[in-house]
Design a protein around this motif. Structure first.
Motif, PDB file in Angstrom:
ATOM      1  N   ILE A 185       0.683  -1.055   0.026  1.00  0.00           N
ATOM      2  CA  ILE A 185       0.046   0.142  -0.058  1.00  0.00           C
ATOM      3  C   ILE A 185       0.980   1.326  -0.043  1.00  0.00           C
ATOM      4  CG2 ILE A 185      -2.023  -1.018   1.139  1.00  0.00           C
ATOM      5  CD1 ILE A 185      -1.047  -0.066   3.694  1.00  0.00           C
ATOM      6  N   ILE A 186       0.297   2.357  -0.419  1.00  0.00           N
ATOM      7  CA  ILE A 186       0.725   3.760  -0.296  1.00  0.00           C
ATOM      8  C   ILE A 186      -0.240   4.421   0.711  1.00  0.00           C
ATOM      9  CG2 ILE A 186       1.405   5.840  -1.567  1.00  0.00           C
ATOM     10  CD1 ILE A 186       3.156   3.369  -2.368  1.00  0.00           C
ATOM     11  N   ASN A 199       4.013  -5.932   5.585  1.00  0.00           N
ATOM     12  CA  ASN A 199       5.290  -6.573   5.216  1.00  0.00           C
ATOM     13  C   ASN A 199       5.066  -7.846   4.288  1.00  0.00           C
ATOM     14  OD1 ASN A 199       4.871  -9.296   6.690  1.00  0.00           O
ATOM     15  ND2 ASN A 199       4.627  -7.775   8.320  1.00  0.00           N
ATOM     16  N   GLU A 200       6.180  -8.146   3.559  1.00  0.00           N
ATOM     17  CA  GLU A 200       6.053  -9.272   2.679  1.00  0.00           C
ATOM     18  C   GLU A 200       5.586 -10.657   2.922  1.00  0.00           C
ATOM     19  OE1 GLU A 200       9.875  -9.659   0.751  1.00  0.00           O
ATOM     20  OE2 GLU A 200       9.994  -7.488   0.016  1.00  0.00           O
ATOM     21  N   GLU A 204      -1.980  -9.461   4.660  1.00  0.00           N
ATOM     22  CA  GLU A 204      -2.561  -8.433   4.764  1.00  0.00           C
ATOM     23  C   GLU A 204      -1.721  -7.094   5.283  1.00  0.00           C
ATOM     24  OE1 GLU A 204      -7.143  -9.830   6.470  1.00  0.00           O
ATOM     25  OE2 GLU A 204      -5.857  -8.731   8.043  1.00  0.00           O
ATOM     26  N   ALA A 205      -2.316  -5.983   5.176  1.00  0.00           N
ATOM     27  CA  ALA A 205      -1.665  -4.730   5.560  1.00  0.00           C
ATOM     28  C   ALA A 205      -2.836  -3.814   6.128  1.00  0.00           C
ATOM     29  CB  ALA A 205      -1.047  -4.039   4.566  1.00  0.00           C
ATOM     30  N   SER A 247      -6.252  -6.766   1.712  1.00  0.00           N
ATOM     31  CA  SER A 247      -6.172  -8.041   1.665  1.00  0.00           C
ATOM     32  C   SER A 247      -5.454  -8.341   0.388  1.00  0.00           C
ATOM     33  CB  SER A 247      -7.548  -8.661   1.649  1.00  0.00           C
ATOM     34  OG  SER A 247      -7.636 -10.032   1.334  1.00  0.00           O
ATOM     35  N   ALA A 248      -4.658  -9.232   0.290  1.00  0.00           N
ATOM     36  CA  ALA A 248      -3.840  -9.697  -0.678  1.00  0.00           C
ATOM     37  C   ALA A 248      -4.511 -10.689  -1.448  1.00  0.00           C
ATOM     38  CB  ALA A 248      -2.276 -10.272  -0.697  1.00  0.00           C
ATOM     39  N   HIS A 249      -5.409 -11.443  -0.815  1.00  0.00           N
ATOM     40  CA  HIS A 249      -6.149 -12.701  -1.143  1.00  0.00           C
ATOM     41  C   HIS A 249      -7.226 -12.339  -2.361  1.00  0.00           C
ATOM     42  CE1 HIS A 249      -8.524 -16.440  -1.475  1.00  0.00           C
ATOM     43  NE2 HIS A 249      -9.451 -15.612  -1.246  1.00  0.00           N
ATOM     44  N   ASP A 250      -7.603 -11.149  -2.230  1.00  0.00           N
ATOM     45  CA  ASP A 250      -8.662 -10.515  -3.255  1.00  0.00           C
ATOM     46  C   ASP A 250      -8.339  -9.241  -3.686  1.00  0.00           C
ATOM     47  OD1 ASP A 250      -9.495  -8.989  -1.066  1.00  0.00           O
ATOM     48  OD2 ASP A 250     -11.380  -9.737  -0.997  1.00  0.00           O
TER      49      ASP A 250
END
Length: 340
Positions: A185-186, A199-200, A204-205, A247-250
């Motif tokens: 994210i920014i 983080n990698e 989630e962030a 969410s990186a998942h979707d």
């Protein structure tokens, strides 16, 4: 118009590093100059002859063998324009390669210069690390977090890179936006204090605001290059006590209306005064005020006495003060802070 060949291919050809197919492609391009006099149209006959004789042997020496295959012999008698055009073409190639190498070298030097002008902090300790930025902003890095920032911020924007979990208190300057570039994210800062976790290793962030306001967007090439303080389509604007989760998942970024704010209480600036108080009496007060869970791992610490004014301190600053005044260390374990 002749087929475009990359500088990398021509360079490999001159260095004898081409594959058979690549060498054939370059030869076809080379021989296409038989019908093209554009490169030498400004030369008179004697100049063309001098140019041809001067570089004829050089061409044969440098480019007639590629992968042990010879370029077919070219008879000079009826192909003057081919040779003169090809010679000029090879001179142009040499110039282009020279410029390419120079630009490459300059690019590497610029990267090296950028690295020298950057400050990189990695918190490998078990404590929270506090860092002051060039503009007066403050960042607290949780364990296993990283932060990179320039020694001197640019005039147009203040861009930092982070990974892990950091809490920011940013000095306001609307004319010079503060932007956090993390893994997914920014975050653009419109206000003052907030937490970023990204983080990698995580799918989630999230960004949670304590005071002021920030805007959050999913990281893309466009969002990285946009250093203006504006709202783009898909950005999420956050105000105090609000949170956004990626969410990186979707691949979605959503605001959370109701969230547990307890973990953010440690960043509140509280006014605490302890007049000759034992540590065992201080800990319950800290737990109540900052909504946290502090325990003593070493019983003798309970009998330490403290006389201190913690006006305007957040919990990490209180813990740092305990370390400096009473040599009490601490370690963060999940949601527990152990004094030892």
């Amino acid at each position: 118009m002749k087929e475009h060949l990359s500088i990398e291919l021509l360079e490999r050809y001159i260095n004898g590093e081409c594959t058979d197919d690549e060498a054939t492609l370059v030869k076809q391009w080379y021989q296409s100059f038989e019908q093209d006099a554009d490169y030498t149209s400004a030369l008179n006959a004697s100049q063309q002859k001098a140019l041809e004789e001067k570089i004829y042997n050089s061409i044969l020496k440098n480019i007639d063998v590629v992968n042990n295959q010879e370029i077919p012999a070219i008879h000079k008698g009826n192909t003057t324009w081919l040779w003169v055009g090809a010679v000029a073409a090879m001179l142009l190639i040499a110039l282009m390669i020279g410029l390419y190498r120079q630009a490459n070298r300059r690019h590497k030097e610029e990267i090296a210069g950028d690295q020298q002008n950057m400050v990189a902090i990695t918190n490998n300790s078990h404590r929270i690390y506090k860092s002051k930025l060039p503009d007066g902003s403050t960042v607290w890095l949780n364990p296993n977090s990283q932060l990179k920032y320039p020694k001197v911020f640019a005039a147009s924007s203040r861009v930092v890179l982070m990974s892990g979990e950091c809490f920011f208190e940013v000095t306001k300057n609307p004319d010079c936006p503060f932007i956090i570039n993390s893994h997914s994210i920014i975050t653009k800062v419109w206000g003052t204090s907030f937490r970023v976790r990204d983080n990698e290793q995580s799918n989630e962030a999230d960004v949670a605001v304590v005071t002021g306001k920030v805007s959050v967007s999913i990281k893309t090439k466009q969002s990285i290059s946009n250093t203006r303080l504006n709202i783009e389509n898909g950005d999420v604007m956050l105000y105090p006590h609000q949170k956004a989760v990626y969410s990186a998942h979707d691949h979605t970024l959503k605001p959370i209306v109701k969230s547990d704010e307890s973990p953010l209480k440690i960043w509140n600036h509280e006014d605490l005064l302890f007049d000759n108080k034992l540590v065992r009496d201080i800990i319950p007060a800290l737990n109540a005020r900052y909504k946290t869970h502090i325990v003593v791992a070493n019983e003798k610490l309970n009998h330490y006495m403290l006389n201190a004014d913690f006006t305007g301190f957040n919990l990490p600053d209180v813990l740092e003060a305990l370390n400096k005044s009473l040599s009490i260390d601490y370690e963060i374990k999940n949601n527990t802070i152990e004094l030892k």
